[in-house]
Scaffold this active site. Sequence first.
Site, PDB file in Angstrom:
ATOM      1  CB  CYS A  33      23.684  33.508 -62.112  1.00 44.66           C
ATOM      2  SG  CYS A  33      24.856  34.324 -61.089  1.00 44.66           S
ATOM      3  CB  CYS A  86      21.993  36.786 -61.645  1.00 45.93           C
ATOM      4  SG  CYS A  86      23.322  36.529 -62.543  1.00 45.93           S
TER       5      CYS A  86
END
Length: 449
Positions: free
Chosen positions: A49, A52
Amino acid sequence: MAAAGLCSFLATVVFLSATSSGFVEDLGETFKETRQDDVWLVDFYAPWCGHCKKLEPVWNEVGIEMRSSGSPVRVGKMDATVHSSIASEFGVRGFPTIKLLKGDMAYNYRGPRTKEDIIEFANRVAGPLIRPLPSQQMFEHVQKRHKVLFVYVGVESTLKEKFIEVASELIVYTYFFSASEDVLPEYVTLNEVPAVLAFKDSTYFVYDEYEDGDLSSWVNKERFEGYLHVDGFTLYELGDTGKLVAVAVIDEKNNSVEHLRVTVIGNILIYFYFAHRDFQFGHMDGNDYINSLLMDEVQVPTIVVLNTSNQQYFLPNEKVENIEDLIQFINSILDGTAEAQGGDGILQRIKRVAYDAKSTVVSVFKSSPLLGCFLFGLPLGVISIMCYGICTADSDDGSEEMTRKDVIDPNASDEGSDEEHDEDKTRENSSEVTDEDQEEKDVVEKKKD
């Protein structure tokens, strides 16, 4: 010397990185059984991600700050792709997901992903739901620290039970306190006690059950300041309030007279807040987001009123030159004479799909023309070849059908019969000629005899 300095610098960077990550604990399968002993602030992430990865350095700073400040909140992170069962149990649906786990409760964080906002959220939720204010000095201190706060005044009552219930639900957004009547500032006047008050915008508002309805809905509406810097996240949050949002769309870097005029008008919007409690006022820097929201090009500067409940919006028919124009525009919305645009109907949804698709294609080509040609040119080329093949196949089939039709066509059969009839006639004529010759031959033979 230069090489030694570089090595020292790299060693320092590695040490600081290792130290910062050391304040954030990697959580595994045992976390489920051991978490009840502490209050945890957890980042559920996925290694692939991008958001993230962007949050990771901020999260390390959060871990350092929480540890150095002596906070009882422990900071951790969990790979939700590896420990999917635990992440699913906590209701993780996207990445990254930030949750504060306190006993049996799990509180979702939905604010900006900055160190300051995350730490404030953790300290607010980790503490008691209702914080007592024992003195006026403490009350003044709290007012200086928090832009919006809710205070229960009085002794035990049914209203206090409701207040505690609302606090357990909305502590993720704002602060809740309790105080006696003598602790309140001198400018506060209460007709009755117990009472719930909202302090913000240098004044206060008293909850009235008959006029304001449900306490939870009232707190949710009042948890915002009267005038805000509006962005996409703020508009999303304002959607739960059911308020109309009046936004001054400006360019903060533009110091022209026109922009200064609209900026001043935008700042004056807050004064309407006290007269029209169903409005939320603010300003927005630039028109990129508002253009995507309205699916239209909005001139800067201007005033836009958004209805977040049904995606309608209102634009002034003429330029807002002064306060009188602004008052007239807002009053036209209140009395229903202003024309509402947009909405959430079927046609608007179709338009939204088309607009989003167009925006995606344009953004891809702007950022990377070669990638855009590959992503969109290749499928179009394949589709074109398939269409050509289908059209060509249809033409061949048609020729075969025509050929079959020609073979079995009745007219063609009649013509064929006519030709056969002519051939039969020719044969008959040939046979007739042959008989005459035979008769002459017989006569000649008789004479000879």
